[in-house]
Design a protein around this motif. Structure first.
Motif, PDB file in Angstrom:
ATOM      1  N   VAL A  58       0.866  -1.177   0.038  1.00 61.87           N
ATOM      2  CA  VAL A  58       0.143  -0.067  -0.213  1.00 61.87           C
ATOM      3  C   VAL A  58       0.972   1.255  -0.108  1.00 61.87           C
ATOM      4  N   LEU A  59       0.867   1.880  -1.127  1.00 61.08           N
ATOM      5  CA  LEU A  59       1.624   3.109  -1.290  1.00 61.08           C
ATOM      6  C   LEU A  59       1.142   4.228  -0.218  1.00 61.08           C
ATOM      7  N   GLN A  60       2.268   4.634   0.484  1.00 58.05           N
ATOM      8  CA  GLN A  60       2.113   5.656   1.778  1.00 58.05           C
ATOM      9  C   GLN A  60       2.319   7.134   1.307  1.00 58.05           C
ATOM     10  N   THR A  61       1.324   7.993   1.711  1.00 58.13           N
ATOM     11  CA  THR A  61       1.613   9.416   1.067  1.00 58.13           C
ATOM     12  C   THR A  61       1.282  10.156   2.334  1.00 58.13           C
ATOM     13  N   GLN A 103      20.317   1.499   3.105  1.00 58.08           N
ATOM     14  CA  GLN A 103      19.924   1.448   1.770  1.00 58.08           C
ATOM     15  C   GLN A 103      19.098   2.671   1.392  1.00 58.08           C
ATOM     16  N   GLN A 104      19.085   3.868   2.581  1.00 56.98           N
ATOM     17  CA  GLN A 104      18.177   5.055   2.249  1.00 56.98           C
ATOM     18  C   GLN A 104      18.043   5.523   0.984  1.00 56.98           C
ATOM     19  N   GLN A 105      19.360   5.606   0.220  1.00 53.84           N
ATOM     20  CA  GLN A 105      19.389   6.457  -1.106  1.00 53.84           C
ATOM     21  C   GLN A 105      18.330   5.579  -1.984  1.00 53.84           C
ATOM     22  N   GLN A 106      18.542   4.511  -2.084  1.00 49.92           N
ATOM     23  CA  GLN A 106      17.940   3.596  -3.099  1.00 49.92           C
ATOM     24  C   GLN A 106      16.519   3.555  -2.561  1.00 49.92           C
ATOM     25  N   LEU A 107      16.260   3.472  -1.363  1.00 50.49           N
ATOM     26  CA  LEU A 107      14.792   3.235  -0.967  1.00 50.49           C
ATOM     27  C   LEU A 107      14.064   4.659  -1.187  1.00 50.49           C
ATOM     28  N   TRP A 108      14.397   5.755  -1.016  1.00 53.63           N
ATOM     29  CA  TRP A 108      14.066   7.157  -1.524  1.00 53.63           C
ATOM     30  C   TRP A 108      13.911   7.004  -3.119  1.00 53.63           C
ATOM     31  N   GLN A 109      14.742   6.594  -3.848  1.00 54.79           N
ATOM     32  CA  GLN A 109      14.561   6.653  -5.386  1.00 54.79           C
ATOM     33  C   GLN A 109      13.470   5.757  -5.559  1.00 54.79           C
ATOM     34  N   ARG A 114       7.604   4.696  -7.184  1.00 59.39           N
ATOM     35  CA  ARG A 114       6.424   4.479  -7.189  1.00 59.39           C
ATOM     36  C   ARG A 114       5.129   5.546  -6.839  1.00 59.39           C
ATOM     37  N   LEU A 115       5.883   6.798  -6.528  1.00 60.83           N
ATOM     38  CA  LEU A 115       4.786   7.854  -6.383  1.00 60.83           C
ATOM     39  C   LEU A 115       4.326   8.330  -7.754  1.00 60.83           C
ATOM     40  N   ALA A 116       5.554   8.594  -8.600  1.00 56.31           N
ATOM     41  CA  ALA A 116       5.149   9.083  -9.866  1.00 56.31           C
ATOM     42  C   ALA A 116       4.522   8.052 -10.739  1.00 56.31           C
ATOM     43  N   HIS A 117       4.798   6.698 -10.593  1.00 58.45           N
ATOM     44  CA  HIS A 117       4.305   5.776 -11.194  1.00 58.45           C
ATOM     45  C   HIS A 117       2.657   5.840 -10.862  1.00 58.45           C
TER      46      HIS A 117
END
Length: 136
Positions: A58-61, A103-109, A114-117
């Motif tokens: 579930v995408l969190q915003t 893995q913060q940098q990769q996780l943010w990317q 996912r948000l953009a998609h």
């Protein structure tokens, strides 16, 4: 993520920085991470966020301003934060905290992709839960 990988070092210090909204975790191997509360909340290991299988996440915003209201120990292997938005079902093992920190940098990317998609803004309010939600 419930179990412990024997190779993951244990935390030697953990500090909740309420003002800067980060959890600072220092591990026995000398690694130290400042994990933003938002990242922790967006990647909560709970079924409510992760779903019950691949593709059910579930995408969190709207979590940029989320705070940690409390942090409870779970045995000798994890912590369970209660977030200011009421979410409290995620159990963060030492493995998972180390993963989030390293893995913060990769996780943010990945999160931004996912948000953009989904065509959703990071600060958009979460949609109301449907009646068919799993109840976790």
């Amino acid at each position: 993520m419930a179990g412990l990988n024997r190779d993951t070092p244990a935390p030697v210090a953990m500090t909740v920085h309420a003002r800067s909204r980060v959890l600072e975790v220092a591990f026995a191997d000398g690694a130290s991470f400042r994990i933003p509360f938002e990242l922790m909340r967006v990647y909560s290991p709970s079924a409510e966020v992760q779903g019950h299988g691949p593709g059910q996440e579930v995408l969190q915003t709207g979590k940029r301003e989320v705070a940690i209201a409390s942090l409870a120990p779970v045995g000798n292997y994890a912590v369970q934060p209660t977030f200011s938005d009421g979410h409290d079902s995620g159990i963060y093992s030492w493995d998972y905290l180390y993963f989030l920190g390293s893995q913060q940098q990769q996780l943010w990317q990945d999160y931004e992709q996912r948000l953009a998609h989904a065509g959703v803004d990071r600060d958009a309010p979460m949609a109301a839960k449907s009646a068919g939600a799993c109840g976790h």
